[in-house]
Design a protein around this motif. Structure first.
Motif, PDB file in Angstrom:
ATOM      1  N   LYS A  58       0.658  -0.833   0.116  1.00  0.00           N
ATOM      2  CA  LYS A  58      -0.314  -0.227  -0.043  1.00  0.00           C
ATOM      3  C   LYS A  58       1.034   1.450   0.134  1.00  0.00           C
ATOM      4  O   LYS A  58       2.071   1.074   0.856  1.00  0.00           O
ATOM      5  N   GLY A  70      -0.412   5.389 -11.051  1.00  0.00           N
ATOM      6  CA  GLY A  70      -1.090   6.216  -9.821  1.00  0.00           C
ATOM      7  C   GLY A  70      -0.331   5.237  -8.502  1.00  0.00           C
ATOM      8  O   GLY A  70       0.377   4.466  -7.938  1.00  0.00           O
ATOM      9  N   LYS A  71      -1.451   5.477  -7.746  1.00  0.00           N
ATOM     10  CA  LYS A  71      -0.607   4.729  -6.400  1.00  0.00           C
ATOM     11  C   LYS A  71      -1.401   3.836  -5.765  1.00  0.00           C
ATOM     12  O   LYS A  71      -2.560   3.984  -6.035  1.00  0.00           O
ATOM     13  N   SER A  73      -4.169   1.710  -3.451  1.00  0.00           N
ATOM     14  CA  SER A  73      -4.316   2.100  -1.888  1.00  0.00           C
ATOM     15  C   SER A  73      -4.598   1.314  -0.843  1.00  0.00           C
ATOM     16  O   SER A  73      -5.398   0.698   0.133  1.00  0.00           O
ATOM     17  N   GLU A  74      -5.054  -0.529  -1.959  1.00  0.00           N
ATOM     18  CA  GLU A  74      -4.935  -1.468  -1.619  1.00  0.00           C
ATOM     19  C   GLU A  74      -4.895  -2.657  -1.902  1.00  0.00           C
ATOM     20  O   GLU A  74      -4.673  -2.752  -3.308  1.00  0.00           O
ATOM     21  N   ILE A  81      -6.320  -1.737  -5.812  1.00  0.00           N
ATOM     22  CA  ILE A  81      -6.568  -1.149  -6.165  1.00  0.00           C
ATOM     23  C   ILE A  81      -6.011   0.293  -5.994  1.00  0.00           C
ATOM     24  O   ILE A  81      -4.978   0.707  -5.478  1.00  0.00           O
ATOM     25  N   GLU A  83      -5.296   4.395  -6.871  1.00  0.00           N
ATOM     26  CA  GLU A  83      -5.527   5.405  -6.964  1.00  0.00           C
ATOM     27  C   GLU A  83      -4.676   6.364  -7.700  1.00  0.00           C
ATOM     28  O   GLU A  83      -3.725   6.489  -7.846  1.00  0.00           O
ATOM     29  N   GLU A  86      -7.309  12.392  -6.806  1.00  0.00           N
ATOM     30  CA  GLU A  86      -7.747  12.528  -5.140  1.00  0.00           C
ATOM     31  C   GLU A  86      -8.856  11.419  -5.354  1.00  0.00           C
ATOM     32  O   GLU A  86     -10.175  12.182  -6.220  1.00  0.00           O
ATOM     33  N   GLY A  87      -9.307  10.361  -4.875  1.00  0.00           N
ATOM     34  CA  GLY A  87     -10.297  10.229  -4.440  1.00  0.00           C
ATOM     35  C   GLY A  87     -11.092   9.069  -6.144  1.00  0.00           C
ATOM     36  O   GLY A  87     -12.723   8.493  -5.720  1.00  0.00           O
ATOM     37  N   VAL A  88      -9.885   9.065  -6.374  1.00  0.00           N
ATOM     38  CA  VAL A  88     -10.965   7.758  -7.873  1.00  0.00           C
ATOM     39  C   VAL A  88      -9.734   6.742  -8.040  1.00  0.00           C
ATOM     40  O   VAL A  88      -8.494   6.745  -7.769  1.00  0.00           O
ATOM     41  N   LYS A  89     -10.554   5.814  -7.396  1.00  0.00           N
ATOM     42  CA  LYS A  89     -10.029   4.506  -7.394  1.00  0.00           C
ATOM     43  C   LYS A  89     -10.411   3.165  -8.471  1.00  0.00           C
ATOM     44  O   LYS A  89     -11.475   3.725  -8.967  1.00  0.00           O
ATOM     45  N   ARG A  91      -9.552  -0.456 -10.323  1.00  0.00           N
ATOM     46  CA  ARG A  91      -9.194  -1.090  -9.456  1.00  0.00           C
ATOM     47  C   ARG A  91      -8.298  -2.335 -11.252  1.00  0.00           C
ATOM     48  O   ARG A  91      -8.936  -2.107 -12.326  1.00  0.00           O
TER      49      ARG A  91
END
Length: 107
Positions: A58, A70-71, A73-74, A81, A83, A86-89, A91
């Protein structure tokens, strides 16, 4: 006369075996060169990519095979998943992760 016939047959067989070996030798050399310059480096690269994908954590900055940055996040089994804003994830399958994005880490 029979012994002469056997002697000629033996010499012909030895010449054929030697000729066959010299005709197969270039093909064997081509296969060996092909292995060391094409197959082996590709296997090594694939092993490095698999090790990278298994070591994802993560917060890692990544790039997908489609060129999306991206980064992480899960991580769930084979699903990552990411990101992308900001706020856009989004899969992605783990196999779609290509490499670490070192440029975003520096910025």
């Amino acid at each position: 006369m029979f012994t002469t016939f056997l002697q000629v047959a033996t010499e012909t067989t030895e010449q054929t075996a030697g000729s066959m070996f010299t005709s197969i030798l270039p093909f064997i050399l081509i296969i060996v060169v092909f292995y060391f310059f094409m197959i082996r480096p590709q296997q090594k690269r694939q092993k490095e990519i698999n090790n990278f994908r298994n070591a994802l954590q993560k917060g890692d900055q990544i790039m997908t095979t489609g060129g999306l940055y991206g980064k992480v996040s899960e991580i769930k089994d084979n699903i990552v998943i990411v990101e992308v804003a900001e706020g856009v994830k989004m899969r992605f399958d783990k196999s779609a992760i290509l490499s670490a994005n070192d440029q975003q880490k520096q910025a």
